[in-house]
Design an enzyme around this catalytic site. Structure first.
Site, PDB file in Angstrom:
ATOM      1  N   MET A  28       0.836  -1.199   0.000  1.00 31.16           N
ATOM      2  CA  MET A  28       0.000   0.000   0.000  1.00 31.16           C
ATOM      3  C   MET A  28       0.871   1.250   0.000  1.00 31.16           C
ATOM      4  SD  MET A  28      -2.864  -1.155   2.736  1.00 31.16           S
ATOM      5  CE  MET A  28      -3.998  -2.506   2.354  1.00 31.16           C
ATOM      6  N   GLU A  29       0.406   2.290  -0.693  1.00 29.36           N
ATOM      7  CA  GLU A  29       1.273   3.437  -0.977  1.00 29.36           C
ATOM      8  C   GLU A  29       1.740   4.192   0.265  1.00 29.36           C
ATOM      9  OE1 GLU A  29      -1.988   5.375  -3.380  1.00 29.36           O
ATOM     10  OE2 GLU A  29      -1.206   7.155  -2.449  1.00 29.36           O
ATOM     11  N   GLN A  30       0.955   4.185   1.338  1.00 27.16           N
ATOM     12  CA  GLN A  30       1.368   4.955   2.528  1.00 27.16           C
ATOM     13  C   GLN A  30       2.573   4.335   3.223  1.00 27.16           C
ATOM     14  OE1 GLN A  30      -0.305   2.312   2.724  1.00 27.16           O
ATOM     15  NE2 GLN A  30      -1.821   2.213   4.346  1.00 27.16           N
TER      16      GLN A  30
END
Lengths: 272, 302
Positions: free
Chosen positions: A55-57
């Site tokens: 996930m990008e975070q």
């Protein structure tokens, strides 16, 4: 493993299954919450146990939860980070993994997708006269630019979401045709599949235009075309989207989407 | 003998160091770890013409835009997760009330990284062929260029470095020197803190430096990069703070409804301008009972 199919299912479950079946064992997948996440985790829980969800975070291989004080509200919600194998940062996921060329499948959503697989998640109206702004890119442009294969999840399948040309290219597909990605210098493979509540679509190798691959068993090819704002390439043989197996449906309903937020199963069960 | 520098200030003192027109990199990522208490004080002190930058827009960003503190927004898009859209930002854009440089998430992080490395720009392979690039080339031609790599000949987007005047970071734990422990995924926290000329840490807890020395692997921002430390328990409310408290669903909904109905001013008067400081705010939103109801379960972290 028995291949017994569920007797009843929702369009959302059909989409989750279609997404899951695109993921191969060992694939590295970047996705956001909602159906992309349900699809990715469904693959991991069934045929692709070695696929990795990023996930990008900055969260690596979590087991998101939808319990204890409410449901997950997004990538920023610690419910999404639960039981992860690594907490890192945005550049590590989107730079040293995605831009580095290591992501097999990226899943994105949006407001509109056009016949070349370009996605708009920025505005409605037009480039010069926006009527309203929406999310914009976040990580979507990076994923569309750099992932080896891009899966667009779009629903409902309706005319205004499938225009001839998107109002704003937030995330480029094939831009205006074959060779365009290469010409502007994009590395990733571009739009590979579009999954909707009515169909699974791909792109013709010669023209890079959207092509019908499979339809929801409850609709016809004509209905899909009627709800698409441009002429689809329709091959002689159009497959039927696979309904969930009993095993897949159990995983969706008991683990991945317990409240039916994304697949709508609980709401459909109440309605009937 | 080692000396521990004391950088602890009150929120009012810390915000007084911000000048009108400053560029502030804000703390959060959508609905988590926002430096809300700091943003509230910026609004109370009526700071103007700020440039705000952040990878993914945050509640603090939306509130500052709504309160008229912001002249320019540099960001990578975003919404308040599934809670709803950022009404203030999205409307200010349609009505051209703020200047906007809108990139992708990765590009903002890379711009901070260039600033942090002390280099004037950084190449990227994102944005090519998109209308995001087209718009930036039209509206901010001094910030972005498309060029060919001098070594390989391939097309590159060159992104100008970001060097915010101040980065404001909300951390879980900090000592008086500014050594900050941050839990959970880090988004672009490290890059923006190192790109900024000054760093202000607001934190849930202030601990002794000896505690920091026991676990230095938790330190994300070392004290020598930090100028000011502010004690701000529940300083991210109503956004979440991993391992400390959950988001306040009720309050976020109240905020979004007010914004949607055009009653943001009323919200601002009641919860920000109508209180003197963060402590009064915490009473206003429900006091001890509300705050304890949000406390994180140590197993889940929310």
């Amino acid at each position: 493993m028995g291949k017994e199919f569920a007797k009843e299912w929702t369009p959302g479950e059909l989409m989750a299954v279609a997404g899951a079946h695109l993921i191969k064992d060992g694939d590295i997948v970047i996705c956001g919450i909602g159906l992309p996440e349900v699809a990715t985790l469904l693959a991991i829980y069934t045929h692709a146990p070695r696929a990795k969800i990023l996930m990008e975070q900055g969260v690596v291989e979590p087991k998101p939860v939808q319990f204890r004080r409410g449901v997950s509200m997004g990538l920023a919600d610690p419910r999404e980070w639960f039981r992860a194998k690594c907490f890192t940062d945005y550049i590590d996921i989107m730079g040293t993994t995605l831009q580095r060329g290591l992501v097999d499948i990226g899943m994105i959503g949006g407001l509109e997708v056009d016949k070349y697989g370009n996605v708009n998640s920025t505005l409605i109206g037009s480039y010069n006269k926006p009527l309203r702004y929406f999310t914009g890119s976040g990580g979507a442009n990076d994923i569309a630019s750099l992932a080896k294969k891009v899966v667009v999840i779009m629903r409902p399948h309706e005319l205004r979401r499938f225009p001839e040309r998107v109002a704003f290219i937030t995330s480029p597909g094939f831009i205006s045709g074959k060779g365009e990605r290469e010409r502007v210098g994009l590395r990733g493979g571009g739009s590979w599949r579009v999954i909707t509540d009515l169909a699974v679509l791909g792109f013709d190798e010669e023209t890079c235009q959207m092509k019908l691959l499979a339809i929801n068993p409850k609709v016809t090819v004509e209905e899909v075309q009627a709800r698409t704002g441009f002429k689809l390439i329709i091959p002689e043989k159009v497959e039927l989207m696979s309904p969930p197996t009993i095993e897949e449906q159990k995983i969706i309903r008991e683990i991945l989407d317990r409240e039916g937020l994304y697949t709508g199963w609980k709401q459909a069960a109440k309605g009937s | 003998m080692s000396v521990v520098e004391d950088k602890l200030k009150t929120m009012e003192e810390a915000v007084k160091t911000i000048r009108d027109g400053d560029h502030i990199a804000v703390s959060g990522f959508a609905s988590t770890r926002n430096a809300m208490a700091f943003a509230h004080e910026l609004i109370r002190q009526k700071k103007r013409d700020l440039t705000i930058s952040v990878c993914i827009a945050t509640l603090e960003t939306d509130m500052l835009v709504g309160a008229g503190c912001v002249k320019k927004l540099i960001y990578g898009g975003g919404r308040l997760d599934r809670f709803g859209p950022f009404w203030n930002i999205d409307r200010a854009k349609v009505e051209n009330r703020i200047l906007v440089e809108e990139y992708s998430g990765l590009c903002i992080c890379l711009k901070y990284l260039a600033g942090a490395l002390g280099i004037p720009y950084i190449p990227s392979k994102s944005l090519l062929g998109s209308d995001i690039l087209r718009r930036l080339q039209e509206t901010a031609p001094d910030q972005i260029k498309v060029t060919e790599c001098p070594f390989t000949g391939e097309k590159l987007v060159l992104l100008r470095a970001l060097e915010p005047d101040v980065a404001v970071i909300h951390a879980q734990v900090v000592d008086r020197e500014g050594n900050a422990w941050i839990y959970g995924p880090l988004f672009e926290t490290k890059e923006k803190a190192r790109a900024a000329k000054r760093v202000i840490i607001t934190a849930e807890e202030i601990v002794d430096t000896e505690i920091i020395r026991n676990d230095p692997e938790r330190t994300v921002i070392p004290g020598y990069r930090v100028d000011t430390v502010v004690y701000a328990p529940f300083g991210a409310h109503p956004t979440s703070c991993y391992k400390y408290y959950d988001y306040d669903l009720e309050h976020i909904q109240l905020y979004l409804e007010a914004c949607e109905k055009g009653e943001f001013e009323k919200y601002l008067k009641e919860y920000v301008l109508g209180v003197d400081n963060h402590w009064e705010y915490l009473e206003k939103i429900g006091g001890a009972k509300k705050l304890f109801s949000l406390k994180a379960d140590p197993y889940y972290g929310y």
